[in-house]
Design a protein around this motif. Structure first.
Motif, PDB file in Angstrom:
ATOM      1  N   CYS A  20       0.882  -1.336  -0.001  1.00  0.00           N
ATOM      2  CA  CYS A  20      -0.060  -0.046   0.208  1.00  0.00           C
ATOM      3  C   CYS A  20       0.832   1.214  -0.038  1.00  0.00           C
ATOM      4  N   ARG A  21       2.015   1.305   0.912  1.00  0.00           N
ATOM      5  CA  ARG A  21       2.958   2.485   0.931  1.00  0.00           C
ATOM      6  C   ARG A  21       3.496   2.390  -0.405  1.00  0.00           C
ATOM      7  N   VAL A  22       4.049   1.559  -1.074  1.00  0.00           N
ATOM      8  CA  VAL A  22       4.716   1.718  -2.318  1.00  0.00           C
ATOM      9  C   VAL A  22       3.990   2.309  -3.484  1.00  0.00           C
ATOM     10  N   ARG A  28       1.842   9.053  -6.318  1.00  0.00           N
ATOM     11  CA  ARG A  28       2.239  10.450  -6.186  1.00  0.00           C
ATOM     12  C   ARG A  28       3.451  10.832  -7.350  1.00  0.00           C
ATOM     13  N   GLN A  29       4.302  10.096  -7.485  1.00  0.00           N
ATOM     14  CA  GLN A  29       5.251  10.360  -8.339  1.00  0.00           C
ATOM     15  C   GLN A  29       4.627  10.619  -9.844  1.00  0.00           C
ATOM     16  N   ASN A 170      -2.989 -11.615  -8.390  1.00  0.00           N
ATOM     17  CA  ASN A 170      -2.318 -12.226  -7.360  1.00  0.00           C
ATOM     18  C   ASN A 170      -0.674 -11.922  -7.556  1.00  0.00           C
ATOM     19  N   ILE A 171      -0.247 -11.506  -6.422  1.00  0.00           N
ATOM     20  CA  ILE A 171       1.147 -11.012  -6.293  1.00  0.00           C
ATOM     21  C   ILE A 171       2.204 -11.777  -5.668  1.00  0.00           C
ATOM     22  N   LEU A 172       3.129 -12.261  -6.245  1.00  0.00           N
ATOM     23  CA  LEU A 172       4.117 -12.734  -5.227  1.00  0.00           C
ATOM     24  C   LEU A 172       4.876 -11.577  -4.817  1.00  0.00           C
ATOM     25  N   SER A 173       4.915 -11.136  -3.523  1.00  0.00           N
ATOM     26  CA  SER A 173       5.536 -10.327  -3.004  1.00  0.00           C
ATOM     27  C   SER A 173       6.957 -10.506  -2.392  1.00  0.00           C
ATOM     28  N   LYS A 174       7.528  -9.601  -2.059  1.00  0.00           N
ATOM     29  CA  LYS A 174       9.056  -9.601  -1.474  1.00  0.00           C
ATOM     30  C   LYS A 174      10.520 -10.426  -2.449  1.00  0.00           C
ATOM     31  N   MET A 175       9.911 -10.361  -3.588  1.00  0.00           N
ATOM     32  CA  MET A 175      10.839 -10.766  -4.643  1.00  0.00           C
ATOM     33  C   MET A 175      12.150 -10.002  -4.517  1.00  0.00           C
ATOM     34  N   ASP A 176      12.429  -9.196  -3.781  1.00  0.00           N
ATOM     35  CA  ASP A 176      13.654  -8.499  -3.390  1.00  0.00           C
ATOM     36  C   ASP A 176      14.551  -9.328  -2.275  1.00  0.00           C
ATOM     37  N   LEU A 177      13.703 -10.253  -1.779  1.00  0.00           N
ATOM     38  CA  LEU A 177      14.407 -11.277  -0.710  1.00  0.00           C
ATOM     39  C   LEU A 177      14.668 -12.555  -1.310  1.00  0.00           C
ATOM     40  N   THR A 178      14.053 -12.904  -2.483  1.00  0.00           N
ATOM     41  CA  THR A 178      14.057 -14.216  -3.094  1.00  0.00           C
ATOM     42  C   THR A 178      14.879 -14.144  -4.324  1.00  0.00           C
ATOM     43  N   LYS A 179      15.042 -12.812  -4.953  1.00  0.00           N
ATOM     44  CA  LYS A 179      15.649 -13.072  -6.331  1.00  0.00           C
ATOM     45  C   LYS A 179      17.122 -13.557  -6.347  1.00  0.00           C
ATOM     46  N   ARG A 180      17.687 -13.601  -5.424  1.00  0.00           N
ATOM     47  CA  ARG A 180      19.002 -14.265  -5.344  1.00  0.00           C
ATOM     48  C   ARG A 180      18.969 -15.842  -5.582  1.00  0.00           C
ATOM     49  N   PHE A 181      18.061 -16.494  -4.874  1.00  0.00           N
ATOM     50  CA  PHE A 181      17.921 -17.989  -4.913  1.00  0.00           C
ATOM     51  C   PHE A 181      16.853 -18.247  -5.889  1.00  0.00           C
ATOM     52  N   ASP A 238      12.566  -2.191  -7.124  1.00  0.00           N
ATOM     53  CA  ASP A 238      12.992  -2.161  -8.239  1.00  0.00           C
ATOM     54  C   ASP A 238      11.806  -1.197  -8.749  1.00  0.00           C
ATOM     55  N   LEU A 239      12.033  -0.003  -9.475  1.00  0.00           N
ATOM     56  CA  LEU A 239      11.075   0.792  -9.836  1.00  0.00           C
ATOM     57  C   LEU A 239      10.182   0.138 -11.153  1.00  0.00           C
ATOM     58  N   ASN A 240      10.851  -0.504 -12.049  1.00  0.00           N
ATOM     59  CA  ASN A 240      10.266  -1.293 -13.123  1.00  0.00           C
ATOM     60  C   ASN A 240       9.485  -2.226 -12.633  1.00  0.00           C
ATOM     61  N   SER A 241       9.564  -2.948 -11.596  1.00  0.00           N
ATOM     62  CA  SER A 241       8.513  -4.107 -10.945  1.00  0.00           C
ATOM     63  C   SER A 241       7.409  -3.284 -10.361  1.00  0.00           C
ATOM     64  N   VAL A 242       7.682  -2.298  -9.691  1.00  0.00           N
ATOM     65  CA  VAL A 242       6.658  -1.528  -9.009  1.00  0.00           C
ATOM     66  C   VAL A 242       5.728  -0.902 -10.245  1.00  0.00           C
ATOM     67  N   SER A 243       6.182  -0.406 -11.203  1.00  0.00           N
ATOM     68  CA  SER A 243       5.575   0.091 -12.160  1.00  0.00           C
ATOM     69  C   SER A 243       4.627  -0.662 -12.742  1.00  0.00           C
ATOM     70  N   SER A 244       5.201  -1.799 -13.218  1.00  0.00           N
ATOM     71  CA  SER A 244       4.684  -3.091 -13.936  1.00  0.00           C
ATOM     72  C   SER A 244       3.437  -3.452 -13.074  1.00  0.00           C
ATOM     73  N   ALA A 245       3.410  -3.795 -11.710  1.00  0.00           N
ATOM     74  CA  ALA A 245       2.377  -4.136 -10.957  1.00  0.00           C
ATOM     75  C   ALA A 245       1.275  -3.077 -10.736  1.00  0.00           C
ATOM     76  N   PHE A 246       1.866  -1.793 -10.764  1.00  0.00           N
ATOM     77  CA  PHE A 246       0.854  -0.576 -10.734  1.00  0.00           C
ATOM     78  C   PHE A 246      -0.042  -0.725 -11.786  1.00  0.00           C
ATOM     79  N   SER A 247       0.591  -0.606 -13.117  1.00  0.00           N
ATOM     80  CA  SER A 247      -0.212  -0.845 -14.381  1.00  0.00           C
ATOM     81  C   SER A 247      -1.024  -1.808 -14.587  1.00  0.00           C
ATOM     82  N   LEU A 248      -0.638  -3.026 -14.133  1.00  0.00           N
ATOM     83  CA  LEU A 248      -1.393  -4.307 -14.149  1.00  0.00           C
ATOM     84  C   LEU A 248      -2.825  -3.953 -13.114  1.00  0.00           C
TER      85      LEU A 248
END
Length: 276
Positions: A20-22, A28-29, A170-181, A238-248
């Motif tokens: 919600c915050r993101v 706003r941007q 449906n969104i898989l959140s916290k990909m910033d924590l899992t993208k390494r593995f 990741d701005l692109n990831s946020v923008s993609s979810a926002f547009s979806l």
């Protein structure tokens, strides 16, 4: 522009408040006003700018003290109390005629499984002219680590989609924590719910207890018969990831279609005035 509302759902700890915050900050941007309403009477804190807060009406702590209920019973009581006092909800959403609302909901699955709290809330929103959509978050660090949890999560998503009957993501959140593995290009079968590939993977087979494999495979085949669930990955760093979810979410709520329709209408009216 019309009225639009997204209901943000998912288990406790799945990242709903962060989402919600993101989304509010991203809007706003882009020069868009996004109002976030906290609809969790048990919430202790959040980091977004709230335009409304159910705790101003009722809190779970108050219910526990007065009604001698447990935490889940207290939550259900508080949400039902909110709906019985429907004027509060109508007053909250009536202030934002042409803006975009995000409702940060509690994580308890009871709200949309065997009681009618969310369906009734949706009816109230729709009666006020809102286009309502659902956003269901699942913590990728949990569901990608264990195929059993992934299947249970997918059933939960499907249940919400079928019972609420609204446009849904449906969104898989916290990909910033899992993208390494679990890089996105290596989890296609998870994003598309490709059960055949998942259950054929020896690594995933090893995660399923042998005595439960047949049952798990049967559940996977059942979900194949209702191919409604897919996931969109979200990395809030990741701005692109946020923008993609926002547009979806904009697309499922027809926000872009309405915007384009308004621009076409204004252009046609301007051309008509020029001809005159």
């Amino acid at each position: 522009m019309g009225k639009h509302c997204q209901l943000v759902m998912g288990p406790a700890g799945s990242g709903k408040s962060t989402y919600c915050r993101v989304m509010q900050e991203h809007g706003r941007q882009l020069g868009r006003t996004i109002h976030v309403l906290n609809m969790d009477p048990a919430c202790e804190e959040f980091k977004y700018q709230a335009s409304g807060d159910i705790r101003e009406l009722i809190t779970v702590d108050e219910v526990l003290d007065e009604q001698l209920l447990g935490p889940n019973g207290g939550l259900v009581y508080a949400m039902e109390y909110m709906l019985e006092n429907n004027v509060w909800l109508e007053d909250q959403i009536d202030d934002f005629a042409d803006d975009f609302i995000i409702m940060d909901l509690p994580g308890q699955i009871e709200l949309f499984t065997h009681i009618q709290i969310l369906p009734k809330m949706i009816q109230t929103l729709q009666s006020q002219g809102y286009i309502v959509g659902g956003v269901y978050l699942m913590d990728s660090s949990i569901v990608l680590a264990d195929v059993n949890k992934y299947i249970a999560s997918t059933i939960s998503c499907l249940s919400a989609m079928m019972l609420l009957e609204i446009p849904h993501v449906n969104i898989l959140s916290k990909m910033d924590l899992t993208k390494r593995f679990a890089p996105i290009d290596e989890i296609t079968e998870y994003l598309t719910c490709d059960w055949e590939r998942l259950l054929a993977d020896p690594r995933r087979q090893a995660e399923i207890p042998p005595r439960l494999f047949s049952l798990t495979a049967s559940i996977g085949h059942l979900l194949d018969q209702f191919p409604l669930v897919s996931y969109h990955p979200l990395d809030v760093t990741d701005l692109n990831s946020v923008s993609s979810a926002f547009s979806l979410v904009d697309r499922i709520l027809q926000y872009e279609d309405e915007d384009e329709g308004r621009e076409v209408k204004e252009r046609e009216e301007q051309e008509q005035e020029d001809d005159e």
